[in-house]
Design a protein around this motif. Structure first.
Motif: not given
Length: 323
Positions: A133-149
């Motif tokens: 896909a070109d993009a996906i949606t993410l939930l940041p409630y483990y901490g926004a920085r947890s999504l960095g990888g």
């Protein structure tokens, strides 16, 4: 693969999704057609309520969207309910969308520890990924920085993400406008911290960034409380809530005043209720696309009366109104 990229090549990859989405929005306007095969919709269309019905529905919605919308968004849960067959149906629909040169977003709202969600890149971003896909949606409630990888995985492969910040469900306000007690954004709201973290990925990008936010069209009553000013954000904004969930053109104008052509409004059932007749689906898509375009044109031209935020200033993004 990405480790061998030069800094210049990596910079180009990181801006690729934003550039492609910006070009599509300039050509087709700010509508994203949601592909949500609800049980009731499948029944109303006379389709079987199973993976085959979901796939047939998706293919028909893709035909209606092709050449009339900037992007399409697939609701993962509506396919996932059918197990492995549902995932196959989604894979086929994503493949068809790529053949139509449609920008694709998978609304999977994934989130978690960085070690847990690292596999997402294999599913959605890397060459040969089963649900590319070109993009996906993410939930940041483990901490926004947890999504960095996973964000960097997306960017390194020329893809993008949309992070939930101010969602259109009313009960989300109490969490999203809660005041942070410590950390970099102490004293700011949770939603503000999410938006500011996302903006960091876009600050060095010329034009539209590739890391976006989800901001619902129905949240105008608590927008000021959140501390977010959408007009200051330079990534794409994916906005649900228009149509079936009750938001109208006036809501788009209120929430997105002063934005810069970076708002992508997702509409699903307000279009699919016209199906399965293709002419009716096309007419509905075109009508809603025109309504959304008009509302966001007025939002761009309008002047904000709310206090400005403190994120990076807009970078003079060219909009579809300037073409």
């Amino acid at each position: 693969m990405t480790q061998s990229l030069t800094d210049k090549e990596r910079e180009a990859m990181h801006s690729d999704f934003g550039l492609r989405l910006s070009n599509s929005m300039k050509q087709y306007g700010p509508l994203c057609v949601g592909i949500d095969p609800h049980r009731g919709v499948l029944e109303n269309w006379g389709y079987s309520v199973d993976a085959e019905g979901a796939e047939l529905f998706a293919m028909r919605m893709l035909q209606a969207a092709s050449g009339r919308a900037a992007a399409v968004k697939f609701q993962l849960s509506m396919f996932e309910r059918y197990g492995s067959r549902g995932f196959v149906a989604l894979e086929r629909a994503l493949y068809a969308a790529r053949q139509m040169e449609l920008i694709t977003i998978v609304d999977c709202l994934h989130g978690g520890l960085s070690t847990t969600i690292s596999a997402i890149a294999d599913a959605y971003f890397k060459p040969g990924a089963p649900m590319l896909a070109d993009a996906i949606t993410l939930l940041p409630y483990y901490g926004a920085r947890s999504l960095g990888g996973v964000i960097n995985d997306a960017l390194d492969n020329g893809r993008g993400v949309f992070i939930a910040s101010l969602t259109s469900n009313p009960e989300g306000a109490s969490l999203q406008t809660a005041i942070r007690q410590n950390g970099e954004y102490k004293g700011k709201t949770v939603a503000y911290g999410i938006a500011a973290t996302a903006q960091k990925y876009n600050k060095s990008v010329k034009g539209l960034g590739s890391v976006g936010l989800i901001i619902g069209a129905t949240i105008s009553q608590w927008l000021q409380e959140s501390g977010i000013e959408p007009g200051d954000f330079t990534g794409p904004i994916l906005s649900p809530g228009y149509g079936w969930q009750g938001a109208e053109g006036s809501d788009l104008k209120n929430v997105f005043h002063g934005t810069n052509g970076n708002v992508l409004v997702t509409v699903s059932r307000a279009i699919s209720q016209s199906g399965p007749d293709m002419d009716a689906l096309i007419e509905s898509t075109q009508t809603i696309a025109a309504d959304v375009r008009k509302a966001l044109r007025e939002a761009i031209d309008g002047t904000s009366t709310a206090p400005r935020g403190h994120m990076a200033n807009p970078k003079g993004l060219r909009t579809w109104e300037e073409q």
